[in-house]
Design a protein around this motif. Structure first.
Motif, PDB file in Angstrom:
ATOM      1  N   UNK A  43     -38.660 -18.991 -25.804  1.00  0.00           N
ATOM      2  CA  UNK A  43     -38.373 -20.315 -25.250  1.00  0.00           C
ATOM      3  C   UNK A  43     -36.633 -20.508 -25.057  1.00  0.00           C
ATOM      4  N   UNK A  44     -36.366 -19.268 -24.457  1.00  0.00           N
ATOM      5  CA  UNK A  44     -34.999 -19.353 -24.856  1.00  0.00           C
ATOM      6  C   UNK A  44     -33.645 -20.434 -24.328  1.00  0.00           C
ATOM      7  N   UNK A  45     -34.049 -21.053 -23.391  1.00  0.00           N
ATOM      8  CA  UNK A  45     -33.940 -22.369 -22.537  1.00  0.00           C
ATOM      9  C   UNK A  45     -34.132 -23.135 -23.294  1.00  0.00           C
ATOM     10  N   UNK A  46     -34.822 -23.425 -24.675  1.00  0.00           N
ATOM     11  CA  UNK A  46     -34.917 -24.671 -25.527  1.00  0.00           C
ATOM     12  C   UNK A  46     -34.367 -24.436 -26.681  1.00  0.00           C
ATOM     13  N   UNK A  47     -33.523 -25.769 -26.987  1.00  0.00           N
ATOM     14  CA  UNK A  47     -33.184 -25.690 -27.675  1.00  0.00           C
ATOM     15  C   UNK A  47     -33.340 -27.044 -28.657  1.00  0.00           C
ATOM     16  N   UNK A  48     -33.561 -26.089 -30.264  1.00  0.00           N
ATOM     17  CA  UNK A  48     -34.701 -27.170 -31.392  1.00  0.00           C
ATOM     18  C   UNK A  48     -33.859 -27.177 -32.342  1.00  0.00           C
ATOM     19  N   UNK A  49     -33.272 -28.333 -33.113  1.00  0.00           N
ATOM     20  CA  UNK A  49     -32.782 -29.407 -34.034  1.00  0.00           C
ATOM     21  C   UNK A  49     -34.172 -29.468 -35.167  1.00  0.00           C
ATOM     22  N   UNK A  50     -33.910 -29.277 -36.229  1.00  0.00           N
ATOM     23  CA  UNK A  50     -34.998 -30.411 -36.909  1.00  0.00           C
ATOM     24  C   UNK A  50     -34.069 -30.287 -38.439  1.00  0.00           C
ATOM     25  N   UNK A  51     -34.204 -31.302 -39.070  1.00  0.00           N
ATOM     26  CA  UNK A  51     -33.269 -32.047 -40.704  1.00  0.00           C
ATOM     27  C   UNK A  51     -34.687 -32.513 -41.471  1.00  0.00           C
ATOM     28  N   UNK A  52     -34.409 -32.668 -42.862  1.00  0.00           N
ATOM     29  CA  UNK A  52     -35.584 -33.045 -43.146  1.00  0.00           C
ATOM     30  C   UNK A  52     -35.053 -33.102 -44.713  1.00  0.00           C
ATOM     31  N   UNK A  53     -34.930 -34.337 -45.441  1.00  0.00           N
ATOM     32  CA  UNK A  53     -34.752 -34.487 -46.631  1.00  0.00           C
ATOM     33  C   UNK A  53     -35.582 -35.590 -47.453  1.00  0.00           C
ATOM     34  N   UNK A  54     -35.042 -36.013 -48.788  1.00  0.00           N
ATOM     35  CA  UNK A  54     -36.138 -37.006 -50.102  1.00  0.00           C
ATOM     36  C   UNK A  54     -35.923 -38.556 -49.636  1.00  0.00           C
ATOM     37  N   UNK A  55     -36.275 -39.561 -49.106  1.00  0.00           N
ATOM     38  CA  UNK A  55     -35.678 -41.012 -48.757  1.00  0.00           C
ATOM     39  C   UNK A  55     -35.644 -41.811 -50.308  1.00  0.00           C
ATOM     40  N   UNK A  56     -34.597 -41.967 -50.668  1.00  0.00           N
ATOM     41  CA  UNK A  56     -34.114 -43.506 -52.410  1.00  0.00           C
ATOM     42  C   UNK A  56     -34.694 -43.721 -52.127  1.00  0.00           C
ATOM     43  N   UNK A  57     -34.725 -44.559 -53.493  1.00  0.00           N
ATOM     44  CA  UNK A  57     -34.475 -45.874 -53.065  1.00  0.00           C
ATOM     45  C   UNK A  57     -34.208 -46.208 -54.950  1.00  0.00           C
ATOM     46  N   UNK A  58     -33.239 -48.249 -53.987  1.00  0.00           N
ATOM     47  CA  UNK A  58     -32.177 -48.304 -55.664  1.00  0.00           C
ATOM     48  C   UNK A  58     -33.952 -49.314 -56.081  1.00  0.00           C
ATOM     49  N   UNK A  59     -33.956 -48.290 -57.465  1.00  0.00           N
ATOM     50  CA  UNK A  59     -35.332 -49.935 -58.131  1.00  0.00           C
ATOM     51  C   UNK A  59     -34.116 -50.830 -59.211  1.00  0.00           C
TER      52      UNK A  59
END
Length: 308
Positions: free
Chosen positions: A245-261
């Motif tokens: 579907x060349x008329x549709x643009x996709x964007x995907x982002x992923x990573x690791x969520x981190x927390x200060x302990x």
């Protein structure tokens, strides 16, 4: 006084046969050794052990979510159903991955490989990683005493990055993911004619890409907040038109969520590592003049030696 050597007693063949039969009929006691299956490299496994953690098993999670018929037809704005299906597939796969990690008594999964395939009528997501946990008496789970009951974390960080994160006082809490698909508006006939004879910006695709990026990043940040993260590291993105579907643009982002302990961020002192098996190429300066060399030259090849 004479002594006689006692005659050794003859073995009871019948008793020995009965004892062997009973031994073969009795199940062997369970072995205390536990097998480990991991996709970590040798260096990563050793580094993980040095930090007080151990790999347990290779775990996998899969999510397949359908996309309604006709979603990819021409339209305007966001392809909401496709975006929701994409994010739901990741969520299902992550749940299965945590479930597999819990079965082997792991506290989290590191080195997760993310495979996503967007098709016409469904989205496939596969997550594969190594379940890990603190070693007995070597380290404590930084999440606290209730870590065994807590939800296992999912992280695409390597074992090396996971170890550095722990030393700095941070922990991974989950995989943050966001995806968005946007229709690229049709061009008018006049715009298409003007753009066919010169190099101009395709504003319809530019605007669609910006819209898809903003929406995907917001979704990723929201998913990080849902699992208690304070930030996202090792973010990876994919973008561009959809193949079918060349008329549709996709964007995907992923990573690791981190927390200060820790009470505050711990500075990690960098260490310089000098390998002793690197190859050193030595040559005479005259060899740079050409193949003919000069007095004492070695030609263009030079000499090569290995430093020990």
């Amino acid at each position: 006084m004479s002594t006689t050597t006692p005659t050794p007693a003859q073995p009871d063949v019948r008793a020995e046969m009965l004892r062997g039969a009973r031994s073969m009929a009795t199940a062997a006691p369970p072995s205390k050794a536990r097998g480990i299956t991991s996709d970590l490299s040798v260096d990563e496994a050793l580094l993980l052990h040095a930090a007080g953690w151990e790999p347990l098993d290779l775990v996998c999670g899969v999510g397949v979510v359908s996309i309604p018929v006709g979603v990819w037809n021409w339209g305007a704005g966001a392809v909401t159903l496709a975006s929701d299906a994409h994010n739901a597939a990741v969520d299902y796969a992550a749940r299965q991955l945590r479930g597999e990690c819990g079965k082997v008594h792991g506290h989290g999964v590191v080195g997760v490989r993310v495979e996503v395939s967007v098709r016409t009528h469904h989205v496939d997501v596969e997550l594969v990683g190594t379940a890990v946990r603190p070693m007995d008496g070597r380290a404590k789970d930084p999440r606290g005493a209730d870590a065994a009951e807590a939800m296992p974390f999912v992280s695409d960080l390597s074992a090396r990055d996971f170890t550095l994160l722990l030393r700095a006082g941070w922990i991974p809490v989950g995989l943050a993911f966001g995806a968005s698909f946007i229709y690229a508006p049709r061009r008018s006939a006049g715009a298409a004619m003007r753009q066919s004879t010169q190099n101009v910006e395709l504003t319809n695709y530019t605007q669609a890409m910006y819209a898809a990026r903003e929406s995907a990043m917001e979704r990723m940040q929201s998913s990080a907040l849902e699992v208690g993260g304070q930030g996202v590291v090792e973010v990876k993105v994919t973008e561009g038109p959809i193949g079918f579907a060349r008329h549709v643009v996709g964007f995907t982002a992923w990573g690791t969520a981190v927390k200060l302990v820790a009470e505050e961020h711990q500075f990690v002192q960098p260490q310089v590592v000098l390998p002793l098996d690197d190859v050193v190429v030595a040559f005479e300066a005259q060899s740079l003049r050409g193949t003919g060399g000069g007095a004492g030259g070695t030609g263009s090849g030079g000499t090569r030696r290995r430093r020990r």
